[in-house]
Design a protein around this motif. Structure first.
Motif, PDB file in Angstrom:
ATOM      1  N   LYS A  44     -20.306 -41.200  -7.678  1.00 17.83           N
ATOM      2  CA  LYS A  44     -20.541 -41.025  -9.110  1.00 17.83           C
ATOM      3  C   LYS A  44     -21.671 -40.045  -9.431  1.00 17.83           C
ATOM      4  CE  LYS A  44     -23.420 -45.205  -9.380  1.00 17.83           C
ATOM      5  NZ  LYS A  44     -23.500 -46.560  -9.990  1.00 17.83           N
ATOM      6  N   LEU A  47     -21.378 -35.030  -9.194  1.00 19.62           N
ATOM      7  CA  LEU A  47     -21.190 -33.956 -10.173  1.00 19.62           C
ATOM      8  C   LEU A  47     -22.411 -33.740 -11.052  1.00 19.62           C
ATOM      9  CD1 LEU A  47     -17.478 -34.464 -11.317  1.00 19.62           C
ATOM     10  CD2 LEU A  47     -18.385 -32.805  -9.676  1.00 19.62           C
ATOM     11  N   HIS A  80     -17.255 -43.119 -14.433  1.00 21.85           N
ATOM     12  CA  HIS A  80     -18.243 -42.634 -13.463  1.00 21.85           C
ATOM     13  C   HIS A  80     -18.679 -41.178 -13.642  1.00 21.85           C
ATOM     14  CE1 HIS A  80     -17.809 -46.417 -11.463  1.00 21.85           C
ATOM     15  NE2 HIS A  80     -16.527 -46.221 -11.226  1.00 21.85           N
ATOM     16  N   TYR A  81     -18.028 -40.434 -14.550  1.00 20.21           N
ATOM     17  CA  TYR A  81     -18.381 -39.031 -14.746  1.00 20.21           C
ATOM     18  C   TYR A  81     -18.417 -38.703 -16.231  1.00 20.21           C
ATOM     19  CZ  TYR A  81     -16.822 -39.250  -9.928  1.00 20.21           C
ATOM     20  OH  TYR A  81     -16.663 -39.627  -8.621  1.00 20.21           O
TER      21      TYR A  81
END
Length: 381
Positions: A44, A47, A80-81
């Motif tokens: 997670k 990025l 998660h993003y």
């Protein structure tokens, strides 16, 4: 901006030409979905502040998943993003999954739209029975046409895959394949030459003499037929294998060819952050077991400056955006830019490459040869 690719490693049956990672055994499907969700959780932070603009379900055959499974995976990306408003969400699907009695009973296309899928990539490959049988596709020619008609009632953004260079498929049948696609009014077509990958059923069939050898000359001629017919109808060949009407270029594909970051989730999936590349193990059982233990089953390669230069040349030459000498000088160094200009000279003389506004691109005749030309432009340490 970044993309998330989710590899669904299951297929109903094995196509003779395919060397992607998949299994025809579905018994671990539930555990695999759990593992895909868990991998996103484990990664997670990878990025950072990058915003996800594309979510792409590839495989394998993502359309073998049930709707709640697809919805769960999409939700995991959001959990998660950071995801932009209205990202492009592409689902690869096979015709037989889209027109089965199970699909029709639940109005599958409306269901896809409800969970956020806004782009379908349908694996047609050919509209002719003899080609489909040679490739061992799970659908037939009638299903190929029927699924597009049904999908078009609910989706505007549809792409299909077509394969050329198939043994026994003459130019007339290839032209008919292209025309059928055009008759449906599709805004995007991806098309690939049939290649004989090592250890595939196709390689064995050719070795036995059951199937004729692939003719590279025929494939090249059919590629030029494809480009001519589609460009006449307003398609832009923005990457060697991808043809889109303006406004319908694949955002996922474009991001990949332009070197943007992407996260690959699932067995065999690759990731790229601009400076390194990672790839997951090609084994479903080991992938699931290690993810359950909180271990990422992946290997990592840190790219050198030369690696990144070579990748940029390879991807850039495949696209309408070409290779920028200015960008190479800025990001990799003036010696790389000078090397590119020197190496490209013989190809410009042969009218396979040309310079325009500081960009190196392939000519019409050089396009099919782009990968081989790029290899000659690579910087060798």
């Amino acid at each position: 901006m970044a993309g998330v690719y989710i590899h669904v490693p299951f297929c109903k049956q094995a196509c003779h030409y395919c060397d992607f990672h998949f299994s025809t055994q579905m018994k671990k499907k539930d555990a695999m979905v759990d593992a895909l969700v868990r991998e996103m959780e484990l990664r997670k932070n990878e990025l950072g502040d990058e915003v996800v603009e594309t979510i792409y379900f590839g495989g394998g055959t993502p359309s073998v998943l049930e709707l709640p499974e697809l919805e769960r995976l999409i939700q995991a990306v959001y959990d998660h993003y950071k995801v932009m408003d209205h990202p492009e969400i592409t689902l690869e699907a096979n015709p037989d999954d889209l027109v089965s009695s199970r699909a029709q009973s639940r109005d599958i296309f409306k269901d896809f739209r409800k969970i956020g899928v806004n782009r379908l990539s349908i694996g047609i490959q050919s509209f002719f029975e003899e080609d489909l049988k040679l490739m061992n596709r799970a659908h037939n020619a009638l299903e190929a046409e029927h699924c597009i008609k049904e999908a078009a009632k609910h989706f505007d953004n549809i792409t299909i895959d077509l394969i050329y260079g198939i043994p026994g498929m003459g130019h007339d049948r290839w032209k008919a394949n292209i025309q059928k696609a055009l008759d449906f009014g599709l805004p995007h077509i991806s098309s690939y030459a049939l290649t004989v990958e090592p250890k595939t059923a196709l390689e064995k069939l050719i070795q036995k003499g059951t199937v004729p050898q692939v003719d590279d000359g025929q494939a090249q001629e059919q590629f030029h037929i494809l480009v001519e017919q589609l460009e006449e109808q307003g398609f832009v060949n923005y990457e060697i294998s991808n043809f889109g009407k303006p406004g319908y270029f694949s955002q996922n594909n474009t991001a990949y060819w332009q070197g943007k970051k992407y996260l690959g989730i699932g067995p065999s999936a690759h990731s790229y952050d601009g400076f390194s590349r990672t790839w997951n193990i090609r084994n479903n059982s080991i992938y699931i077991k290690q993810i359950q233990q909180g271990i990422l089953p992946s290997e990592k390669e840190t790219l050198t400056v030369t690696d990144r230069y070579n990748e940029y040349v390879m991807t850039g030459l495949r696209t309408i955006w070409g290779v920028s000498k200015e960008k190479i000088a800025k990001e990799f160094g003036l010696n790389y830019a000078n090397y590119l200009e020197q190496q490209a000279e013989k190809f410009t003389e042969q009218q396979l490459l040309f310079w325009e506004d500081g960009l190196l691109r392939t000519t019409k005749h050089g396009k099919f040869l782009a990968d081989g030309i790029a290899a000659d432009l690579f910087f060798l340490e």
